[in-house]
Design a protein around this motif. Sequence first.
Motif, mmCIF file in Angstrom:
data_model
loop_
_atom_site.group_PDB
_atom_site.id
_atom_site.type_symbol
_atom_site.label_atom_id
_atom_site.label_comp_id
_atom_site.label_asym_id
_atom_site.label_seq_id
_atom_site.Cartn_x
_atom_site.Cartn_y
_atom_site.Cartn_z
ATOM 1 N N VAL A 14 0.828 -1.204 0.000
ATOM 2 C CA VAL A 14 0.000 0.000 0.000
ATOM 3 C C VAL A 14 0.859 1.250 0.000
ATOM 4 O O VAL A 14 0.465 2.286 -0.545
ATOM 5 N N ASP A 15 2.064 1.176 0.576
ATOM 6 C CA ASP A 15 2.941 2.350 0.615
ATOM 7 C C ASP A 15 3.367 2.785 -0.785
ATOM 8 O O ASP A 15 3.801 3.922 -0.978
ATOM 9 N N ARG A 16 3.274 1.884 -1.751
ATOM 10 C CA ARG A 16 3.657 2.217 -3.127
ATOM 11 C C ARG A 16 2.468 2.679 -3.962
ATOM 12 O O ARG A 16 2.571 2.802 -5.180
ATOM 13 N N PHE A 17 1.355 2.942 -3.321
ATOM 14 C CA PHE A 17 0.148 3.375 -4.024
ATOM 15 C C PHE A 17 0.403 4.557 -4.954
ATOM 16 O O PHE A 17 0.021 4.515 -6.133
ATOM 17 N N PRO A 18 1.082 5.623 -4.522
ATOM 18 C CA PRO A 18 1.350 6.735 -5.448
ATOM 19 C C PRO A 18 2.173 6.312 -6.663
ATOM 20 O O PRO A 18 1.909 6.761 -7.788
ATOM 21 N N ASP A 19 3.175 5.449 -6.448
ATOM 22 C CA ASP A 19 3.989 4.971 -7.569
ATOM 23 C C ASP A 19 3.140 4.192 -8.576
ATOM 24 O O ASP A 19 3.315 4.312 -9.794
ATOM 25 N N HIS A 20 2.216 3.390 -8.052
ATOM 26 C CA HIS A 20 1.387 2.567 -8.925
ATOM 27 C C HIS A 20 0.414 3.421 -9.736
ATOM 28 O O HIS A 20 0.096 3.081 -10.886
ATOM 29 N N ILE A 21 -0.054 4.518 -9.159
ATOM 30 C CA ILE A 21 -0.896 5.440 -9.926
ATOM 31 C C ILE A 21 -0.092 6.029 -11.085
ATOM 32 O O ILE A 21 -0.561 6.089 -12.225
ATOM 33 N N SER A 22 1.122 6.457 -10.796
ATOM 34 C CA SER A 22 1.989 6.990 -11.853
ATOM 35 C C SER A 22 2.232 5.952 -12.940
ATOM 36 O O SER A 22 2.233 6.264 -14.137
ATOM 37 N N ASP A 23 2.453 4.713 -12.519
ATOM 38 C CA ASP A 23 2.681 3.631 -13.484
ATOM 39 C C ASP A 23 1.487 3.493 -14.426
ATOM 40 O O ASP A 23 1.652 3.385 -15.648
ATOM 41 N N ILE A 24 0.294 3.463 -13.868
ATOM 42 C CA ILE A 24 -0.908 3.286 -14.692
ATOM 43 C C ILE A 24 -1.080 4.444 -15.655
ATOM 44 O O ILE A 24 -1.383 4.247 -16.846
ATOM 45 N N MET A 25 -0.881 5.659 -15.178
ATOM 46 C CA MET A 25 -1.037 6.830 -16.044
ATOM 47 C C MET A 25 -0.062 6.778 -17.219
ATOM 48 O O MET A 25 -0.397 7.154 -18.341
ATOM 49 N N GLY A 26 1.138 6.291 -16.969
ATOM 50 C CA GLY A 26 2.106 6.159 -18.047
ATOM 51 C C GLY A 26 1.767 5.023 -18.991
ATOM 52 O O GLY A 26 1.863 5.167 -20.211
ATOM 53 N N HIS A 33 3.701 -0.933 -23.000
ATOM 54 C CA HIS A 33 2.446 -0.286 -23.380
ATOM 55 C C HIS A 33 1.273 -1.140 -22.915
ATOM 56 O O HIS A 33 1.297 -2.364 -23.053
ATOM 57 N N ALA A 34 0.222 -0.484 -22.393
ATOM 58 C CA ALA A 34 -0.968 -1.228 -21.982
ATOM 59 C C ALA A 34 -1.752 -1.732 -23.175
ATOM 60 O O ALA A 34 -2.480 -2.722 -23.078
ATOM 61 N N THR A 35 -1.616 -1.037 -24.301
ATOM 62 C CA THR A 35 -2.258 -1.449 -25.549
ATOM 63 C C THR A 35 -1.371 -0.961 -26.690
ATOM 64 O O THR A 35 -0.680 0.049 -26.546
ATOM 65 N N PRO A 36 -1.337 -1.657 -27.826
ATOM 66 C CA PRO A 36 -0.334 -1.340 -28.854
ATOM 67 C C PRO A 36 -0.400 0.061 -29.437
ATOM 68 O O PRO A 36 0.634 0.676 -29.691
ATOM 69 N N SER A 37 -1.625 0.576 -29.667
ATOM 70 C CA SER A 37 -1.713 1.840 -30.395
ATOM 71 C C SER A 37 -2.901 2.651 -29.907
ATOM 72 O O SER A 37 -3.944 2.724 -30.553
ATOM 73 N N ALA A 38 -2.749 3.270 -28.751
ATOM 74 C CA ALA A 38 -3.845 4.039 -28.150
ATOM 75 C C ALA A 38 -4.007 5.385 -28.835
ATOM 76 O O ALA A 38 -3.023 6.058 -29.151
ATOM 77 N N THR A 39 -5.257 5.762 -29.080
ATOM 78 C CA THR A 39 -5.542 7.107 -29.598
ATOM 79 C C THR A 39 -6.267 7.952 -28.557
ATOM 80 O O THR A 39 -6.208 9.172 -28.598
ATOM 81 N N THR A 40 -6.974 7.293 -27.644
ATOM 82 C CA THR A 40 -7.594 7.975 -26.507
ATOM 83 C C THR A 40 -7.269 7.181 -25.256
ATOM 84 O O THR A 40 -6.898 6.000 -25.329
ATOM 85 N N VAL A 41 -7.400 7.815 -24.105
ATOM 86 C CA VAL A 41 -7.070 7.144 -22.844
ATOM 87 C C VAL A 41 -8.238 7.274 -21.873
ATOM 88 O O VAL A 41 -9.010 8.236 -21.949
ATOM 89 N N GLY A 96 3.308 5.163 -23.748
ATOM 90 C CA GLY A 96 3.647 4.078 -22.840
ATOM 91 C C GLY A 96 4.575 4.498 -21.710
ATOM 92 O O GLY A 96 4.768 5.691 -21.461
ATOM 93 N N ALA A 97 5.109 3.526 -21.020
ATOM 94 C CA ALA A 97 6.004 3.765 -19.891
ATOM 95 C C ALA A 97 7.344 3.088 -20.155
ATOM 96 O O ALA A 97 7.447 2.184 -20.991
ATOM 97 N N THR A 98 8.341 3.520 -19.421
ATOM 98 C CA THR A 98 9.682 2.966 -19.589
ATOM 99 C C THR A 98 10.173 2.378 -18.281
ATOM 100 O O THR A 98 10.160 3.056 -17.242
ATOM 101 N N VAL A 99 10.563 1.124 -18.320
ATOM 102 C CA VAL A 99 11.171 0.468 -17.150
ATOM 103 C C VAL A 99 12.677 0.701 -17.224
ATOM 104 O O VAL A 99 13.311 0.425 -18.250
ATOM 105 N N ARG A 100 13.236 1.227 -16.135
ATOM 106 C CA ARG A 100 14.682 1.466 -16.090
ATOM 107 C C ARG A 100 15.315 0.474 -15.113
ATOM 108 O O ARG A 100 14.935 0.400 -13.951
#
Length: 353
Positions: free
Chosen positions: A136-148, A168-176, A154-158
Motif C-alpha cells: 500500500v505504501d507504493r500506491f502513489p507509484d502505482h498510480i503513476s505507473d498506470i497513467m504512463g 504499453h498497456a495497448t499497442p496503439s492508443a488514440t484515446t485514454v 507508454g512507460a519505460t522500465v529502467r
Amino acid sequence: MSTAPGSAPALSVLDLVPVRTGQTSAQAVTASLGLAARADELGFRRYWFAEHHNMPAVASTTPPVLIAAAAARTSRIRVGSGGVMLPNHSPLVVAEQFAALEALAPGRIDLGIGRAPGSDPVITQLLRQSGTTSDVDRFPDHISDIMGLVAAEGATVRFTSGGTYDVHATPSATTVPEVWLLGSSDYSAQLAASFGLPYVFANHFSGEGLERALELYRTQFRPTEANPAPRTFLTVNVLASPTAEEAEARSLPYQRMMARMRTNMPLAANETVEAALEGAADFDGLAQSIMASARSKWFVGTGSSVAGQLRDFATRWDVDEVMVSPIAGAYEDEPMDAATGRLQTLELIAAAL
C-alpha cells in the motif's frame, strides 16, 4: 466547476450491484445492466461500478467486466469504476484492462482508483498474494505507473544495472481512460491534488471529513495540461418513490444492512421490504441508533424532495455533479431480474431536476 444556487447538478450513478434475498448473481447483474441502460436514456453523466468482495449482498466484484457489459448496452453515458481498489491488483493488469475498455468505448471510460481493500482481512490476503502489488505504501507509484502505461507513448522500465524497456498497456492508443482518484480521507485528497487528478470524496460512506478533504484538494491542487483546475464531485445515498411513506419503507433493508455491518452481525443478502418491516423489533438500541444515524445522511423522499436536496447539496459544496447510489429495497413481488425501486429512484429524480 461551481453550481449556481438552485441550479440542477449533473447526475451520475454508483452501483454496487445489490443482491436481494432469493436473487441469483445473474439476476442481480441483469438488473444492474438494465439500470445502466436506463440511466443512459435519462441523460445521467456517468455510471460507475464499485469493487467489493465476498459480500452476500453485493455482486460488484469485478468492475472491468461489468463496465464492458454496460458499455455494450449504452451509447452515450461514461462508464467506469468507483473504484478499482489498486492494492488488490497489478498496475499493469489494471492499465491493460482499462486500455482495452477505452478501445471498446472510446471517450467513455473512467478509471476511478481507490486504496481501500474492499473486503475483510481474509479476502484481502487472498487478493494480495502477488508480492509488491500489495504494498500500500507504493500506491502513489502505482498510480503513476498506470497513467504512463495507458498513454500512447507508454512507460519505460529502467533497470538498476542499466538499460530500459518500453511497456504499453495497448499497442496503439488514440484515446485514454480518464483517471480519477477516490477516497474518504485527507491523504486521498492531498494525493489527488499533487497529481493534478480529478477527485471524488466517498461521501456515501459516512460524510465525515468532507469539508476538510475538499479544502485540501482545492487549495493544494497542482494544475496539469489535462486538468488545469480542480475537478470534483460527491457521492450520496438516495432513494425516491411516489410517496414519502414508500421511500421510507424501501430504505429499511439498507438501514438494517448498515446496522449488521457496524455491529459485526452475520451478513446476508438484502432483505425485502416486507422482511425488514417484520424484523423491526429484532434489533437492539445500538443497531437502531446506527440505522437512525445512517438514515439521517441519506436523501430519501419523493422525486421533488430528493431533487431539492441534491440541488442544495451541490450548491453547498460547490460542485456541478453528484453521483447517486440508489438504495431502494425491493418488495417480494417485484421481478428478480429488474431493479424496480432503484429504477424508480433514477426516473423520479431525473424528472424533478
